[in-house]
Design a protein around this motif. Sequence first.
Motif, mmCIF file in Angstrom:
data_model
loop_
_atom_site.group_PDB
_atom_site.id
_atom_site.type_symbol
_atom_site.label_atom_id
_atom_site.label_comp_id
_atom_site.label_asym_id
_atom_site.label_seq_id
_atom_site.Cartn_x
_atom_site.Cartn_y
_atom_site.Cartn_z
ATOM 1 N N THR A 1 -86.597 73.757 12.493
ATOM 2 C CA THR A 1 -86.020 74.307 13.715
ATOM 3 C C THR A 1 -86.335 75.793 13.896
ATOM 4 O O THR A 1 -85.830 76.409 14.824
ATOM 5 C CB THR A 1 -84.488 74.145 13.716
ATOM 6 N N GLY A 2 -87.137 76.366 13.029
ATOM 7 C CA GLY A 2 -87.543 77.754 13.260
ATOM 8 C C GLY A 2 -86.866 78.724 12.331
ATOM 9 O O GLY A 2 -87.430 79.112 11.336
ATOM 10 N N GLY B 1 -76.469 78.238 23.990
ATOM 11 C CA GLY B 1 -77.656 77.815 24.739
ATOM 12 C C GLY B 1 -77.946 78.755 25.904
ATOM 13 O O GLY B 1 -79.097 79.152 26.132
ATOM 14 N N ARG B 2 -76.903 79.162 26.618
ATOM 15 C CA ARG B 2 -77.107 80.032 27.782
ATOM 16 C C ARG B 2 -77.575 81.437 27.365
ATOM 17 O O ARG B 2 -78.392 82.062 28.031
ATOM 18 C CB ARG B 2 -75.832 80.120 28.624
ATOM 19 N N VAL B 3 -77.051 81.905 26.231
ATOM 20 C CA VAL B 3 -77.483 83.217 25.727
ATOM 21 C C VAL B 3 -78.976 83.166 25.357
ATOM 22 O O VAL B 3 -79.744 84.094 25.654
ATOM 23 C CB VAL B 3 -76.611 83.628 24.509
ATOM 24 N N TYR C 1 -83.310 73.903 19.430
ATOM 25 C CA TYR C 1 -83.012 74.444 20.758
ATOM 26 C C TYR C 1 -84.328 74.540 21.531
ATOM 27 O O TYR C 1 -85.291 75.106 21.006
ATOM 28 C CB TYR C 1 -82.370 75.832 20.639
ATOM 29 N N PRO C 2 -84.381 73.997 22.764
ATOM 30 C CA PRO C 2 -85.652 74.021 23.498
ATOM 31 C C PRO C 2 -86.193 75.443 23.655
ATOM 32 O O PRO C 2 -87.398 75.662 23.642
ATOM 33 C CB PRO C 2 -85.299 73.407 24.864
ATOM 34 N N LEU D 1 -85.760 67.577 18.775
ATOM 35 C CA LEU D 1 -85.286 67.157 17.451
ATOM 36 C C LEU D 1 -83.767 67.320 17.314
ATOM 37 O O LEU D 1 -83.222 68.360 17.666
ATOM 38 C CB LEU D 1 -85.976 68.012 16.379
ATOM 39 N N ASP D 2 -83.101 66.289 16.803
ATOM 40 C CA ASP D 2 -81.652 66.346 16.597
ATOM 41 C C ASP D 2 -81.318 65.408 15.447
ATOM 42 O O ASP D 2 -81.104 64.218 15.652
ATOM 43 C CB ASP D 2 -80.939 65.925 17.890
#
Length: 360
Positions: free
Chosen positions: A259-260, A325-327, A112-113, A129-130
Amino acid sequence: MATKQILILPGDGIGPEIVTEARKVLEAADKKYNLGLSFDEDLMGGSSIDAHGVPLTDSALAKARAADAILLGAVGGPKWDKIDRAIRPEQGLLQMRSKLELFANLRPALMYPQLVDSSSLKPEVVSGLDILIVRELTGGIYFGQPRGIRTLDNGEREGYNTYVYSESEIERIGRIAFEMAQKRQGRVCSVDKANVLEATMLWREVMDRLAPEYPDVELSHMYVDNAAMQLVRAPKQFDVLVTGNMFGDILSDAAAMLTGSIGMLPSASLNQHGQGMYEPCHGSAPDIAGQGLANPLAAILSGAMMLRYSLNMAQAAEGIEAAVGRVLDQGLRTTDIATEHSTKVSTQEMGDAVVKELLA
Ligand code: NAD
């Protein structure tokens, strides 16, 4: 519209907390998109051992067989670590995988950016990354016979396992990888150790044999040691990675960490009929259970995968993913992904925020 039956297995530790949020989000999606979902719940893992003496009862298994899809929290914890191995919580999970023949494990690693700074790698290496790891789940060295620990003539003990794959096992997981790549960037990298292990020489041969049936997909091969290195050097070179049980176990955990947070990663395990069990990649996190600290997004995103892969409800899946994504855009973060400038929220607050965005 025919009802789609979902069996929920909350499990142990943080399992019930995160699954509660995932169910809330699925119920909201049901309301918004009119999906016709119906839910049932049962026990698996430690909670089932406490109630019934076994990690998976025949009746829970029967419900799982009858369901269109299963959503699992996580199983296990220190409370059950010392009991007989044959009835430990994870045996419930292994039984479920093998009885339902859930041979295809799909593990996306999507950056997620908004979370690019949570990765241990440099932003330029991971941003965008995907990748999707397709791991064979019911065969290979984890199940191969013979296996055991034996005593040799000289009195020394020797442990042994068998790395075995039949052509049909390789073919069915290979087809899943090719089909997934057709819906993505059209590239499959098959990971093996064909320079040393005969079982994986056959693996490579079968992948090559399948490739012409998927002319829109480009197939490449990589040895597992190189794949491990490339995953941390330049992970964006991959689209779909397909590999056997043991290599997939290791590589998918490495990919996850790119991805963290492990709290963000969903997974699916599918059988030949598209029926699947969906679960976060993480475990039951007993260290934070019951404190409202668990990140429910991996469970919520597992629910989205369920809609996409088992229930053919891609629009609703995209709706949930976009709401997540919006959250994140709003700066809401559970502790595991929190930064200096984010707003810290609890497990429940995160679930509520996703529901609110989904229904907005
Ligand atoms: P774990 O994934 O449960 O926890 C590892 C670390 O990540 C812990 O610090 C935990 O607090 C953190 N973490 C995990 N999920 C998180 C989330 N959603 N939000 C925030 N932080 C999170 O791994 P473990 O500690 O090695 O295992 C704990 C138990 O889980 C063991 O009993 C193990 O057998 C079991 N387990 C179950 C599954 C499964 O059910 N599929 C998978 C792995 C481990």
